[in-house]
Motif scaffolding. Structure first.
Motif, PDB file in Angstrom:
ATOM      1  N   VAL A 197      35.124  41.265  50.595  1.00  0.00           N
ATOM      2  CA  VAL A 197      33.698  40.991  50.377  1.00  0.00           C
ATOM      3  C   VAL A 197      33.420  39.516  50.680  1.00  0.00           C
ATOM      4  N   PRO A 198      32.816  39.202  51.819  1.00  0.00           N
ATOM      5  CA  PRO A 198      32.543  37.813  52.197  1.00  0.00           C
ATOM      6  C   PRO A 198      31.748  37.042  51.141  1.00  0.00           C
ATOM      7  N   GLU A 199      30.819  37.725  50.485  1.00  0.00           N
ATOM      8  CA  GLU A 199      29.979  37.054  49.480  1.00  0.00           C
ATOM      9  C   GLU A 199      30.779  36.594  48.267  1.00  0.00           C
ATOM     10  N   ALA A 200      32.001  37.113  48.108  1.00  0.00           N
ATOM     11  CA  ALA A 200      32.826  36.755  46.952  1.00  0.00           C
ATOM     12  C   ALA A 200      33.809  35.632  47.267  1.00  0.00           C
ATOM     13  N   GLN A 201      33.675  35.023  48.437  1.00  0.00           N
ATOM     14  CA  GLN A 201      34.664  34.043  48.884  1.00  0.00           C
ATOM     15  C   GLN A 201      34.268  32.598  48.595  1.00  0.00           C
ATOM     16  N   THR A 202      33.264  32.383  47.780  1.00  0.00           N
ATOM     17  CA  THR A 202      32.852  31.020  47.445  1.00  0.00           C
ATOM     18  C   THR A 202      33.689  30.474  46.285  1.00  0.00           C
ATOM     19  N   GLY A 203      33.821  29.147  46.209  1.00  0.00           N
ATOM     20  CA  GLY A 203      34.515  28.510  45.099  1.00  0.00           C
ATOM     21  C   GLY A 203      36.007  28.769  45.088  1.00  0.00           C
ATOM     22  N   GLN A 204      36.654  28.280  44.041  1.00  0.00           N
ATOM     23  CA  GLN A 204      38.084  28.465  43.859  1.00  0.00           C
ATOM     24  C   GLN A 204      38.369  29.842  43.269  1.00  0.00           C
ATOM     25  N   ALA A 205      39.337  30.545  43.840  1.00  0.00           N
ATOM     26  CA  ALA A 205      39.669  31.890  43.361  1.00  0.00           C
ATOM     27  C   ALA A 205      40.059  31.891  41.888  1.00  0.00           C
ATOM     28  N   SER A 206      40.732  30.811  41.444  1.00  0.00           N
ATOM     29  CA  SER A 206      41.195  30.739  40.051  1.00  0.00           C
ATOM     30  C   SER A 206      40.048  30.646  39.049  1.00  0.00           C
ATOM     31  N   ASP A 207      38.848  30.292  39.529  1.00  0.00           N
ATOM     32  CA  ASP A 207      37.688  30.158  38.631  1.00  0.00           C
ATOM     33  C   ASP A 207      36.979  31.484  38.389  1.00  0.00           C
ATOM     34  N   TYR A 208      37.394  32.518  39.101  1.00  0.00           N
ATOM     35  CA  TYR A 208      36.700  33.807  39.018  1.00  0.00           C
ATOM     36  C   TYR A 208      37.577  34.876  38.365  1.00  0.00           C
ATOM     37  N   GLY A 209      36.924  35.897  37.835  1.00  0.00           N
ATOM     38  CA  GLY A 209      37.643  36.996  37.209  1.00  0.00           C
ATOM     39  C   GLY A 209      36.783  38.247  37.168  1.00  0.00           C
ATOM     40  N   LEU A 210      37.342  39.308  36.586  1.00  0.00           N
ATOM     41  CA  LEU A 210      36.626  40.569  36.462  1.00  0.00           C
ATOM     42  C   LEU A 210      36.190  40.769  35.014  1.00  0.00           C
ATOM     43  N   PHE A 211      34.922  41.132  34.855  1.00  0.00           N
ATOM     44  CA  PHE A 211      34.345  41.276  33.529  1.00  0.00           C
ATOM     45  C   PHE A 211      33.800  42.688  33.350  1.00  0.00           C
ATOM     46  N   LEU A 212      34.202  43.334  32.250  1.00  0.00           N
ATOM     47  CA  LEU A 212      33.725  44.669  31.911  1.00  0.00           C
ATOM     48  C   LEU A 212      32.637  44.510  30.855  1.00  0.00           C
ATOM     49  N   SER A 213      31.380  44.714  31.258  1.00  0.00           N
ATOM     50  CA  SER A 213      30.257  44.466  30.352  1.00  0.00           C
ATOM     51  C   SER A 213      30.029  45.641  29.411  1.00  0.00           C
ATOM     52  N   ASP A 214      29.194  45.413  28.408  1.00  0.00           N
ATOM     53  CA  ASP A 214      28.850  46.424  27.418  1.00  0.00           C
ATOM     54  C   ASP A 214      27.411  46.186  26.981  1.00  0.00           C
ATOM     55  N   GLU A 215      26.763  47.209  26.454  1.00  0.00           N
ATOM     56  CA  GLU A 215      25.391  47.039  25.959  1.00  0.00           C
ATOM     57  C   GLU A 215      25.328  45.964  24.885  1.00  0.00           C
ATOM     58  N   ASP A 216      26.373  45.870  24.093  1.00  0.00           N
ATOM     59  CA  ASP A 216      26.499  44.802  23.105  1.00  0.00           C
ATOM     60  C   ASP A 216      27.263  43.659  23.756  1.00  0.00           C
ATOM     61  N   PRO A 217      26.605  42.514  24.002  1.00  0.00           N
ATOM     62  CA  PRO A 217      27.262  41.396  24.684  1.00  0.00           C
ATOM     63  C   PRO A 217      28.569  40.973  24.025  1.00  0.00           C
ATOM     64  N   ARG A 218      28.687  41.182  22.713  1.00  0.00           N
ATOM     65  CA  ARG A 218      29.895  40.764  22.003  1.00  0.00           C
ATOM     66  C   ARG A 218      31.101  41.627  22.373  1.00  0.00           C
ATOM     67  N   LYS A 219      30.828  42.828  22.883  1.00  0.00           N
ATOM     68  CA  LYS A 219      31.918  43.754  23.171  1.00  0.00           C
ATOM     69  C   LYS A 219      32.370  43.720  24.628  1.00  0.00           C
ATOM     70  N   GLY A 220      31.658  42.953  25.473  1.00  0.00           N
ATOM     71  CA  GLY A 220      32.094  42.795  26.849  1.00  0.00           C
ATOM     72  C   GLY A 220      33.403  42.023  26.881  1.00  0.00           C
ATOM     73  N   ILE A 221      34.292  42.365  27.819  1.00  0.00           N
ATOM     74  CA  ILE A 221      35.610  41.718  27.853  1.00  0.00           C
ATOM     75  C   ILE A 221      35.963  41.251  29.260  1.00  0.00           C
ATOM     76  N   TRP A 222      36.726  40.160  29.322  1.00  0.00           N
ATOM     77  CA  TRP A 222      37.320  39.700  30.566  1.00  0.00           C
ATOM     78  C   TRP A 222      38.656  40.404  30.745  1.00  0.00           C
ATOM     79  N   LEU A 223      38.900  40.940  31.931  1.00  0.00           N
ATOM     80  CA  LEU A 223      40.176  41.597  32.196  1.00  0.00           C
ATOM     81  C   LEU A 223      41.245  40.521  32.425  1.00  0.00           C
ATOM     82  N   GLU A 224      42.354  40.657  31.725  1.00  0.00           N
ATOM     83  CA  GLU A 224      43.438  39.677  31.860  1.00  0.00           C
ATOM     84  C   GLU A 224      44.127  39.852  33.206  1.00  0.00           C
ATOM     85  N   SER A 225      44.377  38.740  33.878  1.00  0.00           N
ATOM     86  CA  SER A 225      44.922  38.778  35.240  1.00  0.00           C
ATOM     87  C   SER A 225      46.273  39.471  35.326  1.00  0.00           C
TER      88      SER A 225
END
Length: 303
Positions: free
Chosen positions: A38-66
């Motif tokens: 995905v060309p649009e995802a190639q900005t910035g440093q790769a180490s600064d980005y991650g995958l996030f699984l959102s939830d209707e309750d913002p408190r329950k959204g989680i970052w996926l561990e690398s």
């Protein structure tokens, strides 16, 4: 193994792509594949980005561990993962009123981030510090009317002991949990958190060679005395006030620093403000205070 079909939302441009992954793919590798395809995802440093699984309750959204695999999170076909930057701004208020903005990793716990926060400020013993949500603290203090009335009483030894049992202590403050992230605790990016010392392991090592910690410890101890959290006798209160005057105004100047010069509300607990002889006693201490290492002298008396 059947491929896992996921919707990847590149948050910075709100682009959604459906991509297929092996369930055993590590999150780190999934991020790499996204950047490659995905060309649009190639900005910035790769180490600064991650995958996030959102939830209707913002408190329950989680970052996926690398280091985890996708199947660890029990993802299903059609689930949406956000590919976005993990960095977020955090406003930190010091006890002396200074506010600093620091970029932190939203996926890390408060305990992990305190290492970064303290090192940026110049504090080495990060394990003794914690963060407070000030709004919650103010709300709690609104309900302490009876206690505030009790603090107006003159404190002899017996009254001081009774007062200590009723005091609003550090345990009542809204300390953030070090084992959870800001997101899990509902801390929004617009909030300003108070950095305060919670544990005191190394006071004897705090001296003029560590001016940042020396000042923070002085401000915290001073405020605890003035607001009544740390009860002291009248004589001690005047002694602290005299050293505090030396810290704030420098060496005593006879024609300038005389009764009426001080705003006693900033130097004494309120139950001693109208006590006879208070200002005279403060100026006696002020006159004798040494110009060097005043913060340390004040803290030695505080202990």
């Amino acid at each position: 193994m059947v491929a896992l079909s996921l919707k990847i939302c590149v948050r910075q441009c709100n682009l959604v792509k459906t991509m297929q992954f092996e369930p055993s793919t590590a999150v780190y590798d999934a991020c790499r594949i996204i950047r490659e395809r995905v060309p649009e995802a190639q900005t910035g440093q790769a180490s600064d980005y991650g995958l996030f699984l959102s939830d209707e309750d913002p408190r329950k959204g989680i970052w996926l561990e690398s280091g985890r695999t996708l199947d660890y999170y029990m993802l299903r076909n059609g689930d949406i993962l956000e590919y976005k930057k993990k960095q977020r701004p955090l406003k930190i208020k010091m006890l002396d009123g200074a506010v600093k903005t620091i970029m932190v990793d939203d996926s890390k716990t408060v305990g992990e981030l305190l290492v970064t926060i303290c090192s940026r400020i110049g504090i080495t013993n990060y394990e003794e510090y914690s963060l407070i949500q000030e709004v919650m603290e103010e709300k709690k203090e609104d309900g302490t009317g009876t206690l505030k009335k009790d603090r107006t009483l003159l404190r002899d030894e017996r009254k001081m002991e009774k007062l200590k049992a009723k005091l609003h202590t550090d345990d009542d403050l809204n300390w953030l949990d070090h084992s959870r992230t800001f997101r899990e605790q509902g801390v929004e990016e617009t909030e300003t958190l108070l950095l305060r010392r919670k544990f005191f392991y190394s006071d004897q090592n705090v001296d003029s060679r560590d001016p940042v910690q020396l000042n923070l410890l002085y401000v915290q101890a001073r405020d605890d005395i003035l607001n009544g959290s740390h009860p002291v006798s009248f004589d001690k209160a005047c002694e602290f006030a005299g050293i505090q005057a030396q810290i704030q105004f420098g060496p005593h100047i006879e024609h300038k620093h005389k009764p009426g010069f001080l705003d006693l509300k900033e130097f004494l607990p309120k139950e001693y403000i109208k006590q006879r002889g208070n200002e005279k006693k403060i100026f006696q201490i002020y006159l004798c205070s040494l110009a060097s290492n005043n913060h340390r002298s004040w803290l030695v008396q505080y202990k």
